[in-house]
Scaffold this active site. Structure first.
Site, PDB file in Angstrom:
ATOM      1  N   LYS A  71       0.839  -1.203   0.000  1.00 38.96           N
ATOM      2  CA  LYS A  71       0.000   0.000   0.000  1.00 38.96           C
ATOM      3  C   LYS A  71       0.872   1.250   0.000  1.00 38.96           C
ATOM      4  O   LYS A  71       0.619   2.211  -0.732  1.00 38.96           O
ATOM      5  CB  LYS A  71      -0.901   0.036   1.242  1.00 38.96           C
ATOM      6  CG  LYS A  71      -2.094  -0.866   1.153  1.00 38.96           C
ATOM      7  CD  LYS A  71      -2.838  -0.886   2.478  1.00 38.96           C
ATOM      8  CE  LYS A  71      -3.929  -1.942   2.451  1.00 38.96           C
ATOM      9  NZ  LYS A  71      -4.487  -2.271   3.752  1.00 38.96           N
ATOM     10  N   GLN A 105      -5.512  -1.604   9.749  1.00 37.48           N
ATOM     11  CA  GLN A 105      -5.378  -2.932   9.144  1.00 37.48           C
ATOM     12  C   GLN A 105      -6.023  -3.997  10.031  1.00 37.48           C
ATOM     13  O   GLN A 105      -5.704  -4.093  11.222  1.00 37.48           O
ATOM     14  CB  GLN A 105      -3.883  -3.230   8.930  1.00 37.48           C
ATOM     15  CG  GLN A 105      -3.598  -4.511   8.184  1.00 37.48           C
ATOM     16  CD  GLN A 105      -4.085  -4.483   6.738  1.00 37.48           C
ATOM     17  OE1 GLN A 105      -3.934  -3.489   6.047  1.00 37.48           O
ATOM     18  NE2 GLN A 105      -4.687  -5.573   6.297  1.00 37.48           N
ATOM     19  N   ASP A 155     -11.592   2.660   3.939  1.00 38.18           N
ATOM     20  CA  ASP A 155     -11.994   1.259   3.799  1.00 38.18           C
ATOM     21  C   ASP A 155     -13.507   1.148   3.601  1.00 38.18           C
ATOM     22  O   ASP A 155     -14.004   0.093   3.218  1.00 38.18           O
ATOM     23  CB  ASP A 155     -11.614   0.465   5.075  1.00 38.18           C
ATOM     24  CG  ASP A 155     -10.446  -0.481   4.822  1.00 38.18           C
ATOM     25  OD1 ASP A 155     -10.137  -0.745   3.653  1.00 38.18           O
ATOM     26  OD2 ASP A 155      -9.859  -0.953   5.816  1.00 38.18           O
TER      27      ASP A 155
END
Ligand code: NAP
Length: 280
Positions: A50, A94, A117
């Site tokens: 990422k 995460q 997200d």
């Protein structure tokens, strides 16, 4: 029939180039903060990828590393700090988190405008209600793949296999928002093969290696395989038996190299979207 193979690496490259072009035209650098708790090796690799992809697109990425025993209160304090930081446009915590930390409480603490997200209840609700918000990256990536194939979604019969909060449900909502007629199938569905055979667009997100067989697929259907599984021989396989399905489908994504690369590309897209909306 031999299906057209939908190359997710190429489509992801196009999305990332479009993001880089948007960033270059912004006049400011969007910021993405990724919070990584603990030492999970798979998460560490994913976070590194990422970082690289964000840097290549001109996004300022920072990784906040916290020890596995950080505790929920300290993690929530970190999220609050990032919420208040004006240089941060996107926040991603995460998952999975170590036991003892409630992921729902952490996700709900993220500023919904920075929730790249798309997991915050407000963004989940906006998608369900057909209102603008930030949309989970993997289903958004599937929509970009369908656009790239040029498939007509409006009016199409779409079947989504799987109803998880991160893939199946938002996938169904996005297809519905694009005017498909959507069926959501799951582990309690009667006669899964028959449901799948009705699909002009089939999205498989079950996490069961090669569950979907060739004779589950309607001739000419577009098949998107979200699954990432280790087969018996440790090979990476999807939820669809690729060779069988490719002999029947009109177009199909491979695993790896299909949906996988789209997730990070769409994370970058969401970061720019969040940055632009926040400054409006
Ligand atoms: P999940 O949370 O385990 O959900 C799986 C869904 O599939 C559930 O709704 C479950 O039904 C259903 N299901 C399981 N076994 C089934 C069966 N035999 N028949 C019918 N339905 C069945 O998984 P997920 O997080 O959505 O992930 C799905 C797959 O996508 C995994 O392989 C994962 O690794 C992959 N994935 C890939 C990406 C990417 O970037 N490409 C991102 C996320 C996930 P119930 O609800 O009835 O239990």
């Amino acid at each position: 029939m031999t299906a057209r193979i939908i190359d997710g690496r190429i489509v992801a490259g196009t999305v990332r180039a479009a993001v880089a072009a948007r960033v270059a035209a912004l006049g400011f650098q969007p910021g993405l903060a990724v919070v990584l708790v603990g030492e999970d090796p798979a998460s560490a690799v994913y976070v590194r990828n990422k970082d690289r992809a964000a840097a290549a697109a001109g996004i300022a990425a920072q990784t906040v590393r916290l020890p596995a025993d950080v505790g929920e209160a300290a993690l929530l304090a970190e999220v609050a700090r990032l919420n208040a930081d004006p240089s941060v446009d996107g926040i991603l915590v995460q998952l999975p988190l170590p036991s003892g930390i409630d992921p729902q409480r952490v996700v709900a603490a993220i500023d919904p405008g920075k929730d790249v997200d798309g997991f915050h209840p407000l963004n989940v609700g906006a998608l369900a209600a057909g209102q603008p918000g930030l949309v989970p990256c993997t289903p958004l990536g599937v929509m970009r793949l369908l656009e790239a194939v040029g498939v007509r979604i409006a009016g199409a019969r779409a079947v989504v296999l799987g109803r998880s909060a991160i893939v199946g449900r938002p996938m169904a909502a996005l297809l519905l928002a694009a005017d498909a007629t959507v069926t959501v199938a799951h582990s309690r569905t009667r006669d899964l093969p028959a449901e799948c055979r009705r699909a002009e667009i089939l999205v498989a997100a079950v996490g069961r290696p090669e569950l979907v067989r060739g004779d589950w697929i309607a001739p000419g259907a577009v098949v998107i395989d979200v699954g990432i599984n280790r087969g018996a021989d440790k090979r990476l396989v999807g939820d669809v038996a690729f060779a069988e399905a490719a002999a029947v489908a009109g177009a199909i994504t491979p695993v790896p190299g299909g949906v996988g690369p789209m997730t990070i590309a769409c994370l970058l897209e969401n970061t720019v979207t969040a940055a632009v909306r926040r400054r409006r």
